[in-house]
Design a protein around this motif. Structure first.
Motif, PDB file in Angstrom:
ATOM      1  N   GLU A  51      48.483  32.920  47.436  1.00  0.00           N
ATOM      2  CA  GLU A  51      47.903  34.258  47.287  1.00  0.00           C
ATOM      3  C   GLU A  51      48.973  35.338  47.454  1.00  0.00           C
ATOM      4  O   GLU A  51      49.006  36.308  46.701  1.00  0.00           O
ATOM      5  CB  GLU A  51      46.777  34.479  48.286  1.00  0.00           C
ATOM      6  CG  GLU A  51      46.129  35.831  48.078  1.00  0.00           C
ATOM      7  CD  GLU A  51      44.829  35.997  48.835  1.00  0.00           C
ATOM      8  OE1 GLU A  51      44.391  37.161  48.924  1.00  0.00           O
ATOM      9  OE2 GLU A  51      44.262  35.007  49.319  1.00  0.00           O
ATOM     10  N   ARG A  55      49.990  38.029  44.710  1.00  0.00           N
ATOM     11  CA  ARG A  55      49.831  39.440  45.076  1.00  0.00           C
ATOM     12  C   ARG A  55      51.107  40.231  44.793  1.00  0.00           C
ATOM     13  O   ARG A  55      51.047  41.400  44.431  1.00  0.00           O
ATOM     14  CB  ARG A  55      49.454  39.525  46.564  1.00  0.00           C
ATOM     15  CG  ARG A  55      49.079  40.858  47.061  1.00  0.00           C
ATOM     16  CD  ARG A  55      47.766  41.426  46.651  1.00  0.00           C
ATOM     17  NE  ARG A  55      46.604  40.627  46.930  1.00  0.00           N
ATOM     18  CZ  ARG A  55      45.495  40.705  46.215  1.00  0.00           C
ATOM     19  NH1 ARG A  55      45.407  41.541  45.197  1.00  0.00           N
ATOM     20  NH2 ARG A  55      44.447  39.963  46.482  1.00  0.00           N
ATOM     21  N   VAL A  65      42.303  32.612  43.972  1.00  0.00           N
ATOM     22  CA  VAL A  65      43.348  31.582  43.954  1.00  0.00           C
ATOM     23  C   VAL A  65      42.718  30.221  44.208  1.00  0.00           C
ATOM     24  O   VAL A  65      41.905  30.076  45.119  1.00  0.00           O
ATOM     25  CB  VAL A  65      44.431  31.856  45.025  1.00  0.00           C
ATOM     26  CG1 VAL A  65      45.423  30.712  45.095  1.00  0.00           C
ATOM     27  CG2 VAL A  65      45.141  33.165  44.740  1.00  0.00           C
TER      28      VAL A  65
END
Length: 128
Positions: A51, A55, A65
Motif C-alpha cells: 500500500e 501510495r 490493494v
C-alpha cells in the motif's frame, strides 16, 4: 467493473499504476492494485508495504490493494488474482527484452497476456 494493476517497484510498474488510475477514472470504476510476492504467506507487513508503494505513485486517489504469494508461478498467481477481484481490465508494465532473453527466461507478461480472462493493457515506462 474493476481495473486491476499488476504492481512492482520498477519504472514500468510505476507507469502501470499511473495508467491504471487514468483508466479507472475514465471508466468510472474501482482500482485494485495487485501484488504477488515470493513468500509462503502474506503478512500485514507485506500489505502495508504494498500500500505504501502504491501510495507513493497514486497519492490520495482511492484504490484497494490485494497481496498474494506467488506459489512459484507469478503469472499464474496474477491471473488468479485478476479473476478473484472481478477485473474487467488488467494493466501490467513491461520492459524491452531481447528475443534470446525471452526464450531463455520466459516472460511473466507473455503468460499474463495468454492466460488472462480479461483484456490486458501492457505499458512501458516513459523515457525521459
Amino acid at each position: 467493473m474493476t481495473v486491476a494493476v499488476a504492481m512492482n517497484s520498477t519504472p514500468e510498474g510505476r507507469e502501470a499504476l499511473v495508467q491504471g488510475q487514468a483508466e479507472a477514472t475514465l471508466r468510472g470504476t474501482d482500482l485494485v492494485v495487485l501484488s504477488v510476492i515470493d513468500a509462503d504467506s502474506v503478512t500485514s507487513a507485506h500489505r502495508d508495504a504494498a500500500e505504501a508503494q502504491a501510495r507513493q505513485v497514486l497519492g490520495e486517489n482511492s484504490f484497494t490493494v490485494r497481496v498474494e504469494p506467488d506459489g512459484g508461478d507469478p503469472a499464474g498467481a496474477l491471473v488468479d488474482l485478476v479473476s478473484d477481484v472481478g477485473a474487467t481490465l488488467v494493466i501490467i508494465g513491461s520492459r524491452r527484452r531481447s528475443a534470446v532473453g525471452k526464450f531463455l527466461t520466459g516472460s511473466t507478461v507473455q503468460r499474463v497476456l495468454l492466460d488472462s480472462p480479461v483484456p490486458v493493457l501492457v505499458v512501458k515506462a516513459k523515457e525521459h
